[in-house]
Design a protein around this motif. Structure first.
Motif, PDB file in Angstrom:
ATOM      1  N   TYR A  78      14.215 -37.869   1.626  1.00  0.00           N
ATOM      2  CA  TYR A  78      14.790 -36.626   1.337  1.00  0.00           C
ATOM      3  C   TYR A  78      15.215 -36.882  -0.316  1.00  0.00           C
ATOM      4  O   TYR A  78      15.791 -37.771  -0.512  1.00  0.00           O
ATOM      5  CB  TYR A  78      16.261 -36.265   2.028  1.00  0.00           C
ATOM      6  CG  TYR A  78      16.771 -34.747   1.483  1.00  0.00           C
ATOM      7  CD1 TYR A  78      15.874 -33.517   1.687  1.00  0.00           C
ATOM      8  CD2 TYR A  78      17.777 -34.718   0.839  1.00  0.00           C
ATOM      9  CE1 TYR A  78      16.423 -32.367   1.203  1.00  0.00           C
ATOM     10  CE2 TYR A  78      18.213 -33.635   0.548  1.00  0.00           C
ATOM     11  CZ  TYR A  78      17.816 -32.329   0.588  1.00  0.00           C
ATOM     12  OH  TYR A  78      18.064 -31.289   0.332  1.00  0.00           O
ATOM     13  N   GLU A  79      14.736 -35.716  -1.133  1.00  0.00           N
ATOM     14  CA  GLU A  79      14.983 -35.739  -2.521  1.00  0.00           C
ATOM     15  C   GLU A  79      15.800 -34.364  -2.584  1.00  0.00           C
ATOM     16  O   GLU A  79      15.379 -33.318  -2.667  1.00  0.00           O
ATOM     17  CB  GLU A  79      13.882 -35.456  -3.450  1.00  0.00           C
ATOM     18  CG  GLU A  79      12.923 -36.973  -3.322  1.00  0.00           C
ATOM     19  CD  GLU A  79      13.603 -38.121  -3.643  1.00  0.00           C
ATOM     20  OE1 GLU A  79      14.512 -37.872  -4.562  1.00  0.00           O
ATOM     21  OE2 GLU A  79      13.241 -39.105  -3.477  1.00  0.00           O
ATOM     22  N   PRO A  80      17.106 -34.859  -3.036  1.00  0.00           N
ATOM     23  CA  PRO A  80      18.193 -33.366  -3.315  1.00  0.00           C
ATOM     24  C   PRO A  80      17.675 -32.542  -4.311  1.00  0.00           C
ATOM     25  O   PRO A  80      17.709 -31.389  -4.099  1.00  0.00           O
ATOM     26  CB  PRO A  80      19.528 -34.347  -3.450  1.00  0.00           C
ATOM     27  CG  PRO A  80      19.253 -35.512  -3.003  1.00  0.00           C
ATOM     28  CD  PRO A  80      17.976 -36.022  -2.982  1.00  0.00           C
ATOM     29  N   LYS A  81      17.040 -33.076  -5.556  1.00  0.00           N
ATOM     30  CA  LYS A  81      16.475 -32.231  -6.418  1.00  0.00           C
ATOM     31  C   LYS A  81      15.701 -31.112  -5.907  1.00  0.00           C
ATOM     32  O   LYS A  81      15.520 -30.023  -6.546  1.00  0.00           O
ATOM     33  CB  LYS A  81      16.150 -32.873  -7.568  1.00  0.00           C
ATOM     34  CG  LYS A  81      17.373 -33.837  -8.333  1.00  0.00           C
ATOM     35  CD  LYS A  81      16.710 -34.736  -9.599  1.00  0.00           C
ATOM     36  CE  LYS A  81      18.108 -35.412 -10.174  1.00  0.00           C
ATOM     37  NZ  LYS A  81      17.592 -36.233 -11.494  1.00  0.00           N
ATOM     38  N   GLU A  82      14.631 -31.465  -5.404  1.00  0.00           N
ATOM     39  CA  GLU A  82      13.746 -30.770  -4.809  1.00  0.00           C
ATOM     40  C   GLU A  82      13.982 -30.004  -3.405  1.00  0.00           C
ATOM     41  O   GLU A  82      13.121 -29.284  -3.217  1.00  0.00           O
ATOM     42  CB  GLU A  82      12.479 -31.745  -4.547  1.00  0.00           C
ATOM     43  CG  GLU A  82      12.032 -32.641  -5.705  1.00  0.00           C
ATOM     44  CD  GLU A  82      10.674 -32.721  -5.923  1.00  0.00           C
ATOM     45  OE1 GLU A  82       9.829 -31.675  -5.636  1.00  0.00           O
ATOM     46  OE2 GLU A  82      10.278 -33.160  -7.035  1.00  0.00           O
ATOM     47  N   GLU A  83      15.076 -30.632  -2.710  1.00  0.00           N
ATOM     48  CA  GLU A  83      15.419 -30.040  -1.576  1.00  0.00           C
ATOM     49  C   GLU A  83      14.249 -29.956  -0.488  1.00  0.00           C
ATOM     50  O   GLU A  83      13.908 -28.867   0.056  1.00  0.00           O
ATOM     51  CB  GLU A  83      15.795 -28.362  -1.881  1.00  0.00           C
ATOM     52  CG  GLU A  83      17.138 -28.221  -2.563  1.00  0.00           C
ATOM     53  CD  GLU A  83      17.669 -26.849  -2.476  1.00  0.00           C
ATOM     54  OE1 GLU A  83      16.855 -26.044  -2.304  1.00  0.00           O
ATOM     55  OE2 GLU A  83      19.083 -26.865  -2.766  1.00  0.00           O
ATOM     56  N   ALA A  84      13.571 -31.143  -0.604  1.00  0.00           N
ATOM     57  CA  ALA A  84      12.344 -31.419   0.234  1.00  0.00           C
ATOM     58  C   ALA A  84      12.324 -32.753   0.599  1.00  0.00           C
ATOM     59  O   ALA A  84      13.009 -33.512  -0.174  1.00  0.00           O
ATOM     60  CB  ALA A  84      11.073 -30.895  -0.202  1.00  0.00           C
ATOM     61  N   PRO A  95      -4.541 -37.334   4.155  1.00  0.00           N
ATOM     62  CA  PRO A  95      -4.028 -37.458   2.676  1.00  0.00           C
ATOM     63  C   PRO A  95      -3.297 -36.227   2.446  1.00  0.00           C
ATOM     64  O   PRO A  95      -2.350 -36.144   1.455  1.00  0.00           O
ATOM     65  CB  PRO A  95      -5.359 -37.491   1.809  1.00  0.00           C
ATOM     66  CG  PRO A  95      -6.490 -36.673   2.640  1.00  0.00           C
ATOM     67  CD  PRO A  95      -6.203 -37.165   4.054  1.00  0.00           C
ATOM     68  N   ASP A  96      -3.397 -35.221   3.144  1.00  0.00           N
ATOM     69  CA  ASP A  96      -2.858 -33.863   2.905  1.00  0.00           C
ATOM     70  C   ASP A  96      -1.318 -34.207   3.581  1.00  0.00           C
ATOM     71  O   ASP A  96      -0.872 -34.777   4.315  1.00  0.00           O
ATOM     72  CB  ASP A  96      -3.219 -32.884   3.617  1.00  0.00           C
ATOM     73  CG  ASP A  96      -4.633 -32.382   3.166  1.00  0.00           C
ATOM     74  OD1 ASP A  96      -5.019 -33.070   1.854  1.00  0.00           O
ATOM     75  OD2 ASP A  96      -5.500 -32.119   4.010  1.00  0.00           O
ATOM     76  N   GLY A  97      -0.397 -32.872   2.811  1.00  0.00           N
ATOM     77  CA  GLY A  97       0.833 -32.871   3.455  1.00  0.00           C
ATOM     78  C   GLY A  97       1.942 -34.209   2.813  1.00  0.00           C
ATOM     79  O   GLY A  97       2.438 -34.944   3.549  1.00  0.00           O
ATOM     80  N   SER A  98       2.327 -33.696   1.461  1.00  0.00           N
ATOM     81  CA  SER A  98       3.111 -34.942   0.728  1.00  0.00           C
ATOM     82  C   SER A  98       4.558 -34.279   0.835  1.00  0.00           C
ATOM     83  O   SER A  98       5.290 -35.031   0.174  1.00  0.00           O
ATOM     84  CB  SER A  98       2.471 -35.130  -0.546  1.00  0.00           C
ATOM     85  OG  SER A  98       2.520 -33.798  -1.283  1.00  0.00           O
ATOM     86  N   ARG A  99       4.769 -33.196   1.278  1.00  0.00           N
ATOM     87  CA  ARG A  99       6.209 -32.794   1.355  1.00  0.00           C
ATOM     88  C   ARG A  99       6.617 -31.930   2.254  1.00  0.00           C
ATOM     89  O   ARG A  99       5.636 -31.364   2.948  1.00  0.00           O
ATOM     90  CB  ARG A  99       6.529 -32.027  -0.315  1.00  0.00           C
ATOM     91  CG  ARG A  99       5.622 -30.718  -0.185  1.00  0.00           C
ATOM     92  CD  ARG A  99       5.883 -30.205  -1.709  1.00  0.00           C
ATOM     93  NE  ARG A  99       7.202 -29.826  -1.815  1.00  0.00           N
ATOM     94  CZ  ARG A  99       8.074 -29.989  -2.815  1.00  0.00           C
ATOM     95  NH1 ARG A  99       7.698 -30.873  -3.846  1.00  0.00           N
ATOM     96  NH2 ARG A  99       9.257 -29.421  -2.833  1.00  0.00           N
ATOM     97  N   LEU A 100       7.748 -31.826   2.532  1.00  0.00           N
ATOM     98  CA  LEU A 100       8.201 -31.005   3.839  1.00  0.00           C
ATOM     99  C   LEU A 100       9.611 -30.459   3.349  1.00  0.00           C
ATOM    100  O   LEU A 100      10.446 -31.167   3.242  1.00  0.00           O
ATOM    101  CB  LEU A 100       8.324 -31.608   5.004  1.00  0.00           C
ATOM    102  CG  LEU A 100       8.726 -30.896   6.374  1.00  0.00           C
ATOM    103  CD1 LEU A 100       7.468 -30.223   6.754  1.00  0.00           C
ATOM    104  CD2 LEU A 100       9.242 -32.205   7.352  1.00  0.00           C
ATOM    105  N   SER A 101       9.578 -29.167   3.472  1.00  0.00           N
ATOM    106  CA  SER A 101      11.041 -28.494   3.037  1.00  0.00           C
ATOM    107  C   SER A 101      12.316 -28.761   4.147  1.00  0.00           C
ATOM    108  O   SER A 101      11.902 -29.018   5.253  1.00  0.00           O
ATOM    109  CB  SER A 101      10.597 -26.879   2.990  1.00  0.00           C
ATOM    110  OG  SER A 101      12.085 -26.226   2.961  1.00  0.00           O
ATOM    111  N   LYS A 102      13.276 -28.725   3.439  1.00  0.00           N
ATOM    112  CA  LYS A 102      14.325 -29.373   4.195  1.00  0.00           C
ATOM    113  C   LYS A 102      14.630 -28.232   5.562  1.00  0.00           C
ATOM    114  O   LYS A 102      15.574 -28.502   6.088  1.00  0.00           O
ATOM    115  CB  LYS A 102      15.770 -29.520   3.346  1.00  0.00           C
ATOM    116  CG  LYS A 102      16.211 -28.237   2.838  1.00  0.00           C
ATOM    117  CD  LYS A 102      17.494 -28.528   2.333  1.00  0.00           C
ATOM    118  CE  LYS A 102      18.219 -27.300   1.630  1.00  0.00           C
ATOM    119  NZ  LYS A 102      19.702 -27.642   0.997  1.00  0.00           N
ATOM    120  N   THR A 103      14.284 -26.986   5.369  1.00  0.00           N
ATOM    121  CA  THR A 103      14.550 -26.014   6.292  1.00  0.00           C
ATOM    122  C   THR A 103      13.332 -25.870   7.104  1.00  0.00           C
ATOM    123  O   THR A 103      13.225 -24.906   7.930  1.00  0.00           O
ATOM    124  CB  THR A 103      14.710 -24.717   5.358  1.00  0.00           C
ATOM    125  OG1 THR A 103      13.545 -24.259   4.821  1.00  0.00           O
ATOM    126  CG2 THR A 103      16.102 -24.707   4.684  1.00  0.00           C
TER     127      THR A 103
END
Length: 229
Positions: A78-84, A95-103
């Motif tokens: 989790y990266e607070p600045k990105e909220e993800a 290779p896909d899916g490098s981020r996931l929203s915190k919500t």
């Protein structure tokens, strides 16, 4: 006749022969399982010695992939600045899916149950619902994300009450199922990883703070020198 007697004898002992070999195979599988579980537990205790966060993440996915014999693994932090939750390290896998929203429903599900999520079990639970209720829709979206990531198990890592990351584990190369003992070991590994991650982040922030102080002191010294000149 002798032939009939032989067939009768073979028919009577065949189940015992089958049972003997079955138990032998089960003992071998259990021995292999305990071996890699012990490897993970031993390695997890030394994670806090690794202070470089990127290296730590690569070490975790490499360790769990090789020890358990997984097709792939990844770790999201989790990266607070990105909220993800951002992909920190991956070994093989899509290779896909490098981020996931915190919500995202996947993150919400991990916060809710606070233990490893098995895709097969999640699929079975979803089949028992009518798919129209809110929780069912969230499970369906979480299941879809796991399928896209080819994830068999998600293992959350918590620092106190905060979800700071999670492991994405692919299926075993042997195609064997994940046992309860496996999941318990993964949970222990995730707890140790959470401590190691927090330690590495603290060390990194402290290192950056010291560098900033040194930079400020250097500028001050230069200013004093210029004034004297």
């Amino acid at each position: 006749p002798v032939g009939a007697a032989s067939y009768a004898l073979l028919a009577s002992i065949a189940p015992f022969i089958f049972l003997f070999f079955q138990r032998r195979v089960e003992r071998r599988l259990l021995r292999d399982q305990r071996r890699y579980q012990q490897t993970l537990l031993s390695a997890s205790s030394g994670m806090t010695q690794v202070r470089d966060l990127a290296r730590l993440c690569r070490l975790i996915v490499h360790l769990v992939t090789k020890a358990v014999g997984l097709r792939h693994a990844a770790i999201f932090l989790y990266e607070p600045k990105e909220e993800a939750f951002i992909l920190a390290a991956r070994r093989y896998g899509p290779p896909d899916g490098s981020r996931l929203s915190k919500t995202d429903p996947t993150a919400e599900l991990l916060r809710q149950i606070r233990k490893p999520v098995v895709r097969a079990e999640l699929n079975a639970q979803l089949g028992e619902t009518n798919g129209k209720e809110g929780p069912a829709r969230r499970m369906a979206r979480a299941l879809a994300w796991m399928q896209a990531q080819q994830a068999s198990v998600l293992v959350p890592s918590f620092a106190q009450e905060n979800l700071i990351g999670f492991l994405v584990l692919g299926e075993k190369r042997s195609t064997r199922i994940f046992t309860t003992e496996d999941l318990n070991v993964f949970a222990t590994l995730a707890n140790q990883a959470a401590l190691a991650i927090e330690n590495a982040r603290f060390y990194q922030s402290e290192k950056e703070r010291q560098a900033a102080l040194f930079h400020t002191a250097s500028l001050s010294s230069l200013g004093t020198m210029a004034s004297s000149m």
